[in-house]
Scaffold this motif. Structure first.
Motif, PDB file in Angstrom:
ATOM      1  N   VAL A  97       0.834  -1.201   0.000  1.00  8.84           N
ATOM      2  CA  VAL A  97       0.000   0.000   0.000  1.00  8.84           C
ATOM      3  C   VAL A  97       0.871   1.255   0.000  1.00  8.84           C
ATOM      4  CG1 VAL A  97      -1.659   1.309   1.389  1.00  8.84           C
ATOM      5  CG2 VAL A  97      -2.004  -1.138   1.013  1.00  8.84           C
ATOM      6  N   MET A  98       1.838   1.308   0.894  1.00  9.83           N
ATOM      7  CA  MET A  98       2.662   2.519   1.002  1.00  9.83           C
ATOM      8  C   MET A  98       3.557   2.735  -0.216  1.00  9.83           C
ATOM      9  SD  MET A  98       3.559   2.920   5.027  1.00  9.83           S
ATOM     10  CE  MET A  98       4.433   4.444   4.704  1.00  9.83           C
ATOM     11  N   VAL A  99       4.216   1.687  -0.670  1.00  8.60           N
ATOM     12  CA  VAL A  99       5.138   1.841  -1.808  1.00  8.60           C
ATOM     13  C   VAL A  99       4.357   2.193  -3.074  1.00  8.60           C
ATOM     14  CG1 VAL A  99       6.785   0.638  -3.314  1.00  8.60           C
ATOM     15  CG2 VAL A  99       6.949   0.390  -0.824  1.00  8.60           C
ATOM     16  N   SER A 100       3.236   1.521  -3.311  1.00 11.10           N
ATOM     17  CA  SER A 100       2.471   1.812  -4.532  1.00 11.10           C
ATOM     18  C   SER A 100       1.937   3.241  -4.519  1.00 11.10           C
ATOM     19  CB  SER A 100       1.338   0.804  -4.716  1.00 11.10           C
ATOM     20  OG  SER A 100       0.405   0.879  -3.661  1.00 11.10           O
ATOM     21  N   LEU A 101       1.453   3.713  -3.380  1.00 12.10           N
ATOM     22  CA  LEU A 101       0.969   5.095  -3.298  1.00 12.10           C
ATOM     23  C   LEU A 101       2.112   6.096  -3.475  1.00 12.10           C
ATOM     24  CD1 LEU A 101      -1.704   4.819  -0.471  1.00 12.10           C
ATOM     25  CD2 LEU A 101      -2.101   5.206  -2.914  1.00 12.10           C
ATOM     26  N   ALA A 102       3.266   5.798  -2.903  1.00 11.77           N
ATOM     27  CA  ALA A 102       4.423   6.684  -3.069  1.00 11.77           C
ATOM     28  C   ALA A 102       4.849   6.746  -4.538  1.00 11.77           C
ATOM     29  CB  ALA A 102       5.581   6.215  -2.197  1.00 11.77           C
ATOM     30  N   GLN A 103       4.795   5.618  -5.243  1.00 13.26           N
ATOM     31  CA  GLN A 103       5.130   5.612  -6.668  1.00 13.26           C
ATOM     32  C   GLN A 103       4.155   6.496  -7.449  1.00 13.26           C
ATOM     33  OE1 GLN A 103       4.854   1.405  -7.478  1.00 13.26           O
ATOM     34  NE2 GLN A 103       7.033   1.047  -7.059  1.00 13.26           N
ATOM     35  N   ILE A 104       2.883   6.398  -7.112  1.00 17.85           N
ATOM     36  CA  ILE A 104       1.867   7.208  -7.800  1.00 17.85           C
ATOM     37  C   ILE A 104       2.098   8.695  -7.528  1.00 17.85           C
ATOM     38  CG2 ILE A 104      -0.609   7.749  -7.851  1.00 17.85           C
ATOM     39  CD1 ILE A 104      -1.066   4.686  -7.304  1.00 17.85           C
ATOM     40  N   ILE A 105       2.377   9.039  -6.269  1.00 19.14           N
ATOM     41  CA  ILE A 105       2.643  10.433  -5.902  1.00 19.14           C
ATOM     42  C   ILE A 105       3.893  10.942  -6.632  1.00 19.14           C
ATOM     43  CG2 ILE A 105       3.389  11.939  -4.011  1.00 19.14           C
ATOM     44  CD1 ILE A 105       1.529  10.209  -2.172  1.00 19.14           C
ATOM     45  N   GLN A 106       4.942  10.133  -6.618  1.00 16.59           N
ATOM     46  CA  GLN A 106       6.183  10.536  -7.269  1.00 16.59           C
ATOM     47  C   GLN A 106       5.993  10.738  -8.779  1.00 16.59           C
ATOM     48  OE1 GLN A 106       9.454   7.704  -7.698  1.00 16.59           O
ATOM     49  NE2 GLN A 106      10.847   9.294  -6.967  1.00 16.59           N
ATOM     50  N   ASP A 107       5.174   9.896  -9.389  1.00 12.03           N
ATOM     51  CA  ASP A 107       4.915  10.004 -10.829  1.00 12.03           C
ATOM     52  C   ASP A 107       3.903  11.105 -11.164  1.00 12.03           C
ATOM     53  OD1 ASP A 107       6.654   7.889 -11.160  1.00 12.03           O
ATOM     54  OD2 ASP A 107       5.080   6.395 -11.485  1.00 12.03           O
ATOM     55  N   LYS A 108       3.435  11.809 -10.120  1.00  9.00           N
ATOM     56  CA  LYS A 108       2.455  12.896 -10.275  1.00  9.00           C
ATOM     57  C   LYS A 108       1.164  12.426 -10.963  1.00  9.00           C
ATOM     58  CE  LYS A 108       5.853  16.658 -10.244  1.00  9.00           C
ATOM     59  NZ  LYS A 108       6.559  16.133  -9.175  1.00  9.00           N
ATOM     60  N   LYS A 109       0.760  11.209 -10.601  1.00  8.03           N
ATOM     61  CA  LYS A 109      -0.495  10.660 -11.104  1.00  8.03           C
ATOM     62  C   LYS A 109      -1.549  10.810 -10.020  1.00  8.03           C
ATOM     63  CE  LYS A 109       1.589   7.634 -14.454  1.00  8.03           C
ATOM     64  NZ  LYS A 109       1.735   6.295 -14.971  1.00  8.03           N
ATOM     65  N   THR A 110      -2.776  10.506 -10.347  1.00  7.28           N
ATOM     66  CA  THR A 110      -3.883  10.668  -9.421  1.00  7.28           C
ATOM     67  C   THR A 110      -4.307   9.324  -8.852  1.00  7.28           C
ATOM     68  OG1 THR A 110      -4.654  12.568 -10.691  1.00  7.28           O
ATOM     69  CG2 THR A 110      -6.241  11.559  -9.182  1.00  7.28           C
ATOM     70  N   VAL A 111      -4.482   9.285  -7.537  1.00  5.62           N
ATOM     71  CA  VAL A 111      -4.995   8.087  -6.875  1.00  5.62           C
ATOM     72  C   VAL A 111      -6.500   8.055  -7.129  1.00  5.62           C
ATOM     73  CG1 VAL A 111      -5.333   6.932  -4.662  1.00  5.62           C
ATOM     74  CG2 VAL A 111      -3.193   8.153  -5.121  1.00  5.62           C
ATOM     75  N   SER A 112      -6.970   6.913  -7.573  1.00  2.00           N
ATOM     76  CA  SER A 112      -8.376   6.763  -7.941  1.00  2.00           C
ATOM     77  C   SER A 112      -9.172   6.090  -6.820  1.00  2.00           C
ATOM     78  CB  SER A 112      -8.461   5.922  -9.222  1.00  2.00           C
ATOM     79  OG  SER A 112      -9.787   5.644  -9.557  1.00  2.00           O
ATOM     80  N   ASP A 113     -10.193   6.763  -6.308  1.00  6.04           N
ATOM     81  CA  ASP A 113     -11.123   6.190  -5.321  1.00  6.04           C
ATOM     82  C   ASP A 113     -10.396   5.324  -4.282  1.00  6.04           C
ATOM     83  OD1 ASP A 113     -13.389   7.309  -6.660  1.00  6.04           O
ATOM     84  OD2 ASP A 113     -13.252   5.680  -8.126  1.00  6.04           O
ATOM     85  N   LEU A 114      -9.583   5.951  -3.480  1.00  2.45           N
ATOM     86  CA  LEU A 114      -8.692   5.252  -2.557  1.00  2.45           C
ATOM     87  C   LEU A 114      -9.411   4.207  -1.703  1.00  2.45           C
ATOM     88  CD1 LEU A 114      -5.872   4.885  -1.344  1.00  2.45           C
ATOM     89  CD2 LEU A 114      -6.375   6.770   0.203  1.00  2.45           C
ATOM     90  N   LYS A 115     -10.431   4.592  -0.980  1.00  2.00           N
ATOM     91  CA  LYS A 115     -11.110   3.660  -0.074  1.00  2.00           C
ATOM     92  C   LYS A 115     -11.746   2.497  -0.833  1.00  2.00           C
ATOM     93  CE  LYS A 115     -13.177   2.366   3.843  1.00  2.00           C
ATOM     94  NZ  LYS A 115     -12.898   0.964   4.032  1.00  2.00           N
ATOM     95  N   GLU A 116     -12.466   2.817  -1.897  1.00  2.00           N
ATOM     96  CA  GLU A 116     -13.140   1.778  -2.684  1.00  2.00           C
ATOM     97  C   GLU A 116     -12.129   0.793  -3.290  1.00  2.00           C
ATOM     98  OE1 GLU A 116     -15.549   1.566  -6.880  1.00  2.00           O
ATOM     99  OE2 GLU A 116     -15.906   3.313  -5.585  1.00  2.00           O
ATOM    100  N   ASN A 117     -11.051   1.327  -3.856  1.00  2.00           N
ATOM    101  CA  ASN A 117     -10.044   0.459  -4.469  1.00  2.00           C
ATOM    102  C   ASN A 117      -9.221  -0.293  -3.431  1.00  2.00           C
ATOM    103  OD1 ASN A 117     -10.628   0.654  -7.234  1.00  2.00           O
ATOM    104  ND2 ASN A 117      -9.743   2.706  -7.277  1.00  2.00           N
ATOM    105  N   HIS A 118      -9.053   0.281  -2.262  1.00  2.00           N
ATOM    106  CA  HIS A 118      -8.380  -0.440  -1.179  1.00  2.00           C
ATOM    107  C   HIS A 118      -9.223  -1.644  -0.768  1.00  2.00           C
ATOM    108  CE1 HIS A 118      -7.320  -1.322   3.038  1.00  2.00           C
ATOM    109  NE2 HIS A 118      -6.081  -1.077   2.626  1.00  2.00           N
ATOM    110  N   ASP A 119     -10.529  -1.449  -0.641  1.00  2.00           N
ATOM    111  CA  ASP A 119     -11.423  -2.558  -0.286  1.00  2.00           C
ATOM    112  C   ASP A 119     -11.356  -3.674  -1.330  1.00  2.00           C
ATOM    113  OD1 ASP A 119     -12.189  -1.149   1.974  1.00  2.00           O
ATOM    114  OD2 ASP A 119     -14.104  -0.480   1.136  1.00  2.00           O
ATOM    115  N   LYS A 120     -11.316  -3.300  -2.604  1.00  4.44           N
ATOM    116  CA  LYS A 120     -11.200  -4.295  -3.681  1.00  4.44           C
ATOM    117  C   LYS A 120      -9.852  -5.014  -3.603  1.00  4.44           C
ATOM    118  CE  LYS A 120     -14.034  -1.772  -7.036  1.00  4.44           C
ATOM    119  NZ  LYS A 120     -13.956  -1.023  -8.318  1.00  4.44           N
TER     120      LYS A 120
END
Length: 176
Positions: A117-140
């Motif tokens: 969870v932490m590494v993938s989110l950090a990669q997304i932040i570093q790549d300046k991309k947008t996290v999509s529906d965090l809670k919903e996708n975390h549940d999935k």
């Protein structure tokens, strides 16, 4: 009482990096994500932060054992100060978006889920991309049987370490 791996690293690899691990471990939001008011006396929580940095910066060169990988990373970075802004951004995002179940498959914190969870989110932040529906996708993500396999069995193999981070990243990007 025999020392845990992180307790040994703490003794051997003191320096700026280790001091920053301690400072990050005091973050109130981090403590709430872990469900622990106080730092773990055996430094297991500190090791989670070390795992984040080591995997985030060196995922392409990861090879088992995790113990050796973490020790090598801390030894090589003992005099440097890590990017606290990035880890704090990830912690803030998880705290506000998911809360105390961010690192759990069942009832307790799972360090492999924490890595993914932490590494993938950090990669997304570093790549300046947008996290999509965090809670919903975390549940999935937590319900994905392949992901659950990667975080509950043979957790330090290259396939499982890379696989769980890739799956988490794909969910958080809205690709799954």
């Amino acid at each position: 009482m025999p020392l845990k791996d992180q307790e040994i690293r703490n003794c051997i690899y003191s320096g700026a990096f280790n001091k920053e691990l301690y400072a990050l471990n005091e973050n109130k939001k981090w403590r709430e994500l872990l469900g622990q008011t106080y730092p773990d006396r055996r430094l297991r929580d500190l090791e989670l932060i070390l795992r984040f940095y080591a995997l985030f910066e060196n995922i392409k060169s990861y090879s088992p054992s995790m113990r050796e990988f973490l020790s090598s990373y801390q030894r090589n970075n003992s005099k440097t100060t890590p990017n606290a802004e990035l880890v704090n951004s990830v912690i803030d995002l998880l705290h506000s978006g998911i809360g105390p179940n961010a690192f759990k498959v069942k009832r307790t914190v799972n360090k492999s889920v924490c890595d993914a969870v932490m590494v993938s989110l950090a990669q997304i932040i570093q790549d300046k991309k947008t996290v999509s529906d965090l809670k919903e996708n975390h549940d999935k993500l937590i319900a994905d049987l392949e992901f659950v396999k990667y975080v509950t069995s043979s957790t330090s193999t290259e396939t499982h370490v890379n696989g769980r981070i890739t799956i988490a990243r794909n969910y958080f990007l809205g690709l799954k």
